[in-house]
Design an enzyme around this catalytic site. Structure first.
Site, PDB file in Angstrom:
ATOM      1  N   MET A 102     -10.717  15.061  -4.355  1.00 20.95           N
ATOM      2  CA  MET A 102     -12.090  14.794  -3.889  1.00 20.95           C
ATOM      3  C   MET A 102     -12.108  14.251  -2.464  1.00 20.95           C
ATOM      4  SD  MET A 102     -13.389  12.927  -7.387  1.00 20.95           S
ATOM      5  CE  MET A 102     -11.926  11.899  -7.574  1.00 20.95           C
ATOM      6  N   ASP A 123     -17.424  21.572 -17.994  1.00 17.39           N
ATOM      7  CA  ASP A 123     -17.695  21.161 -16.625  1.00 17.39           C
ATOM      8  C   ASP A 123     -17.702  22.313 -15.649  1.00 17.39           C
ATOM      9  OD1 ASP A 123     -17.835  18.545 -17.074  1.00 17.39           O
ATOM     10  OD2 ASP A 123     -15.871  18.004 -16.257  1.00 17.39           O
ATOM     11  N   LYS A 167     -21.381  19.245 -12.585  1.00 17.12           N
ATOM     12  CA  LYS A 167     -20.682  18.255 -11.755  1.00 17.12           C
ATOM     13  C   LYS A 167     -20.121  18.987 -10.564  1.00 17.12           C
ATOM     14  CE  LYS A 167     -18.910  14.288 -14.221  1.00 17.12           C
ATOM     15  NZ  LYS A 167     -17.728  13.552 -14.663  1.00 17.12           N
TER      16      LYS A 167
HETATM   17  N1  SAH Z   1      -9.210  16.096 -13.771  1.00 19.61           N
HETATM   18  C1  SAH Z   1      -9.111  16.971 -12.648  1.00 19.61           C
HETATM   19  C2  SAH Z   1      -9.607  16.360 -11.380  1.00 19.61           C
HETATM   20  C3  SAH Z   1     -11.082  16.140 -11.348  1.00 19.61           C
HETATM   21  S1  SAH Z   1     -11.638  15.413  -9.869  1.00 19.61           S
HETATM   22  C4  SAH Z   1      -7.660  17.444 -12.521  1.00 19.61           C
HETATM   23  O1  SAH Z   1      -6.777  16.919 -13.201  1.00 19.61           O
HETATM   24  O2  SAH Z   1      -7.404  18.382 -11.777  1.00 19.61           O
HETATM   25  C5  SAH Z   1     -12.181  16.835  -8.979  1.00 19.61           C
HETATM   26  C6  SAH Z   1     -11.234  17.135  -7.850  1.00 19.61           C
HETATM   27  O3  SAH Z   1     -10.098  17.822  -8.358  1.00 19.61           O
HETATM   28  C7  SAH Z   1     -11.776  18.069  -6.794  1.00 19.61           C
HETATM   29  O4  SAH Z   1     -12.581  17.386  -5.860  1.00 19.61           O
HETATM   30  C8  SAH Z   1     -10.504  18.568  -6.168  1.00 19.61           C
HETATM   31  O5  SAH Z   1      -9.950  17.593  -5.323  1.00 19.61           O
HETATM   32  C9  SAH Z   1      -9.605  18.679  -7.370  1.00 19.61           C
HETATM   33  N2  SAH Z   1      -9.570  20.035  -7.935  1.00 19.61           N
HETATM   34  C10 SAH Z   1      -9.956  20.420  -9.148  1.00 19.61           C
HETATM   35  N3  SAH Z   1      -9.706  21.728  -9.337  1.00 19.61           N
HETATM   36  C11 SAH Z   1      -9.126  22.167  -8.203  1.00 19.61           C
HETATM   37  C12 SAH Z   1      -8.596  23.412  -7.767  1.00 19.61           C
HETATM   38  N4  SAH Z   1      -8.627  24.489  -8.560  1.00 19.61           N
HETATM   39  N5  SAH Z   1      -8.048  23.496  -6.553  1.00 19.61           N
HETATM   40  C13 SAH Z   1      -7.991  22.425  -5.748  1.00 19.61           C
HETATM   41  N6  SAH Z   1      -8.486  21.228  -6.096  1.00 19.61           N
HETATM   42  C14 SAH Z   1      -9.032  21.084  -7.312  1.00 19.61           C
END
Ligand code: SAH
Length: 513
Positions: A173, A36, A58
Site C-alpha cells: 500500500m 474483496d 476495498k
Molecule cells: N493480504 C494481502 C495484502 C493486502 S493490503 C496480501 O497478503 O497480499 C493491499 C496491498 O497489497 C496493495 O496495496 C498492494 O501493496 C499489495 N498487493 C495485493 N495484491 C497485489 C498484487 N497482485 N500485486 C502487487 N501488490 C499487491
C-alpha cells in the site's frame, strides 16, 4: 442441524492458480462467499452454483462496505447457520485485517478456521524475478505497511532500524507514499544507489514492473504513471530481476486473446495460451447439443454388426456415439469386429479413453487426409459408419463412396450458437480496441462469433482485429466473413494453433524462434 463456520481464506495474489487446495475446498463448500477487490474473480468459479456471492470491495480508500459492516455481515451470515468463506487477497493475516475479523468471530462465539494464502509480498516479486532472499545478498526480510505517513509524529515504523538493519524491504500500500518512503530510507542511512522495484498487479496478465534505484525511482514511477496496487521491493536482490524475470519474458504477455470454442472444450486452448502469457477472454460461440433426430444413430447402434468400419471425425462425435451406445445398454464389445479410424490425435485420444484404439490416424487432421489414408485400405464394398456433426462437410462421405464404400452417415451431435454470457464485456473491449487476437477453431466458431456481435457493428468492432485460425478451411470461412486472418496453423490441432500464434508473435518481436 448445520452449525455455522467461517473460513478466513487467503485467495492469493491474483493468479487464480495461486490459491491453496484447502482454500479452494472452502470456496466449494461455502453457502456464502464474501470477497474483496483483490481476490481473483476467477476463483468464484469454484463456488457451488447455489452459493451466495457478496462483494465487499476495498479499492484504495474506497470501501464498498466499511470494515465494521464487513464484520457484521460475516457474523450475520454465520448466525444463519451457514458455511461462510471470507475470501481475502493474498494472505488474510498479512496486512489484510484478518486478525480483526477473527477477533470479532471469537467475541461472537462463532467457530472459524484460518487458511493462509500466498501473500503478494512474496508472489509479486517472485513473478517479477526478484528472490526476496539470496545467500550472497541478504539474510533479513521485512514486510512493512507503506500506508502510514512517515512524517506523522507517531509513526509505528522504526525507520533507522529498517533503513540500516534489514536487507530486503517489501512495502504494501505504498505507491502514493513512495516519495516519503524513499526519503525516509535515505535520510536514515540507506544508500541512494539501492535497487528498488514496484510490481503492480503482480501474478496477473496486467503485471507491470518499474525498477530503478532509491535516487531515481520516484521519477520513474511518475513517468510510468504506475498506480496502486503494487508492492515496493527495496534491496540488492532487486538487481537479480534482469536475469530472472521469467514471467514478463513470456512471449504473449499482455496480449488479450478471445477464445471462441465451446466452454467445455476451451480449457486446453486457454491453458496453453495462458502459459505463454496471454490473457484469455472466453467467449464460447458454440454449444454442443444432441442432433435434431437421434433415431438414425440409434438404428446404426442396433445394427453395428452390419458395419466394417466406424470413422470418427471429432471428439464430440465420439462422445455422442458412446452416449447412445451406453444408452442402449451396450458397451465396447458391441464394436468387437469393427475397424476404427479417428481424424486426429484428440479424437483418437478420446476413443482410447473408451477403450478403443484407432486403426488409422491420418497424417494431418482434415477430411482430405482421412480420404488419403483410406486409399491405402481395401474399402470397396465395405460398410462404413460415420457418426458426426449434423451439419458436417460432405467431402468425406462423397469421397469414400467414390472409392466404392457404402457410407452411412448419422448425426451424433449438432452445434448451435451459444449466447455469450459476457457479451457486454467483450463488446466493451472491442470498442476500446483492447483485443489483440481472436482465435477460431472451426468454421462455425467464426460464423457464430460474427453472429453474436450487435447487428450492424461488425466493421467497427471486429473487422480489423487479427484472427488466428486452426486450418485453411476455417481461415477461408473467416476471410469470407470479413475477418482479418493473420495466422493459420500448419498442423490443424490446438497445439498446432498455439505454435502458429507463438511463431507469429516471436516473428513480430524479432526474437529467434
Ligand atoms: N493480504 C494481502 C495484502 C493486502 S493490503 C496480501 O497478503 O497480499 C493491499 C496491498 O497489497 C496493495 O496495496 C498492494 O501493496 C499489495 N498487493 C495485493 N495484491 C497485489 C498484487 N497482485 N500485486 C502487487 N501488490 C499487491
Amino acid at each position: 442441524m448445520k452449525t455455522p463456520i467461517v473460513y478466513l481464506v487467503g485467495a492469493g495474489p491474483g493468479d487464480p492458480g495461486l490459491i491453496t487446495v484447502k482454500g479452494r475446498e472452502c470456496i466449494a463448500r461455502a453457502d456464502v462467499v464474501i470477497y474483496d477487490y483483490l481476490a481473483a474473480p476467477a476463483l468464484l468459479r469454484h463456488a457451488s452454483p447455489g452459493a451466495e456471492l457478496v462483494y465487499v470491495g476495498k479499492q484504495g480508500g474506497d470501501h464498498t462496505l466499511p470494515q465494521d459492516g464487513i464484520n457484521a455481515l460475516i457474523v450475520a451470515k454465520a448466525r444463519e447457520n451457514k458455511t461462510v468463506t471470507r475470501l481475502k487477497g493474498g494472505d488474510p493475516f498479512v496486512f489484510g485485517r484478518g486478525g480483526e475479523e477473527a477477533e470479532v468471530l471469537v467475541e461472537a462465539g462463532i467457530p472459524f478456521e484460518i487458511v493462509p494464502g500466498v501473500t503478494s509480498a512474496v508472489a509479486a516479486p517472485a513473478y517479477a524475478g526478484i528472490p526476496l532472499s539470496h545467500r550472497k545478498m541478504t539474510s533479513t526480510i521485512a514486510f512493512v505497511t507503506g500506508h502510514e505517513d512517515p512524517t506523522k509524529d507517531q509513526t509505528g515504523i522504526d525507520w533507522p532500524a529498517l533503513a540500516r538493519g534489514i536487507g530486503t524491504l517489501v512495502f504494501f500500500m505504498g505507491v502514493k507514499n513512495l516519495a516519503n518512503i524513499v526519503a525516509e530510507l535515505v535520510a536514515n542511512g540507506r544508500s541512494p544507489q539501492t535497487p528498488v522495484a514496484l510490481v503492480r498487479r503482480g501474478t496477473t496478465p496486467e503485471q507491470v514492473t518499474v525498477s530503478g534505484r532509491l535516487d531515481d525511482i520516484v521519477a520513474k514511477v511518475k513517468h510510468a504513471r504506475l498506480k496502486s496496487p503494487a508492492v515496493i521491493v527495496v534491496g540488492e536482490v532487486v538487481g537479480l530481476r534482469e536475469k530472472l524475470k521469467w514471467f514478463e519474458n513470456r512471449p504473449l504477455l499482455g496480449q488479450r486473446v478471445v477464445v471462441t470454442r465451446s466452454r467445455a472444450q476451451a480449457s486446453d486452448l486457454v491453458q496453453a495460451l495462458e502459459e505463454l502469457g496471454a490473457e484469455c477472454l472466453e467467449c464460447p460461440t458454440i454449444q454442443v447439443v444432441p442432433p435434431d433426430d437421434s433415431a438414425p444413430l440409434d438404428r446404426a447402434i442396433a445394427d453395428l454388426s452390419a458395419f466394417d468400419w466406424i470413422v470418427f471425425t471429432s471428439v464430440n462425435g465420439v462422445n455422442g456415439f458412446f452416449e447412445h451406445l451406453f444408452g442402449a445398454s451396450k458397451d465396447v464389445r458391441a464394436l468387437g469386429r469393427l475397424r476404427t479410424a479417428a481424424i486426429g490425435p484428440a479424437t483418437a485420444e478420446r476413443l482410447k479413453s473408451f477403450g478403443l484404439l484407432s486403426d488409422i490416424v491420418p497424417e494431418s487432421y482434415r477430411a482430405e487426409s482421412i480420404v488419403a489414408a483410406f486409399r491405402k485400405e481395401e474399402i470397396r464394398g465395405r460398410q462404413i459408419l460415420l457418426p458426426r456433426a449434423q451439419e458436417a462437410r460432405q467431402i468425406l462421405p462423397v469421397e469414400l463412396t467414390a472409392m466404392g464404400a457404402v457410407v452411412r452417415e448419422v448425426p451424433a451431435y449438432k452445434t448451435r450458437p451459444a449466447a455469450a454470457a459476457d457479451l457486454d464485456a467483450l463488446v466493451r473491449r472491442l470498442e476500446a480496441k483492447s483485443i489483440d487476437l481472436v482465435t477460431f477453431t472451426s468454421s462455425s466458431t467464426a460464423k457464430n462469433f460474427k453472429a453474436l456481435l450487435p447487428p450492424g457493428r461488425f466493421q467497427e468492432l471486429a473487422a480489423g482485429v487479427p484472427t488466428a485460425c486452426i486450418g485453411p478451411v476455417t481461415a477461408d470461412t473467416a476471410r469470407q466473413l470479413g475477418f482479418d486472418v493473420r495466422i493459420v496453423a500448419e498442423e490443424y490441432t490446438i497445439p498446432g494453433l498455439c505454435t502458429a500464434i507463438l511463431d507469429h508473435y516471436r516473428g513480430r518481436r524479432g526474437t529467434p524462434p
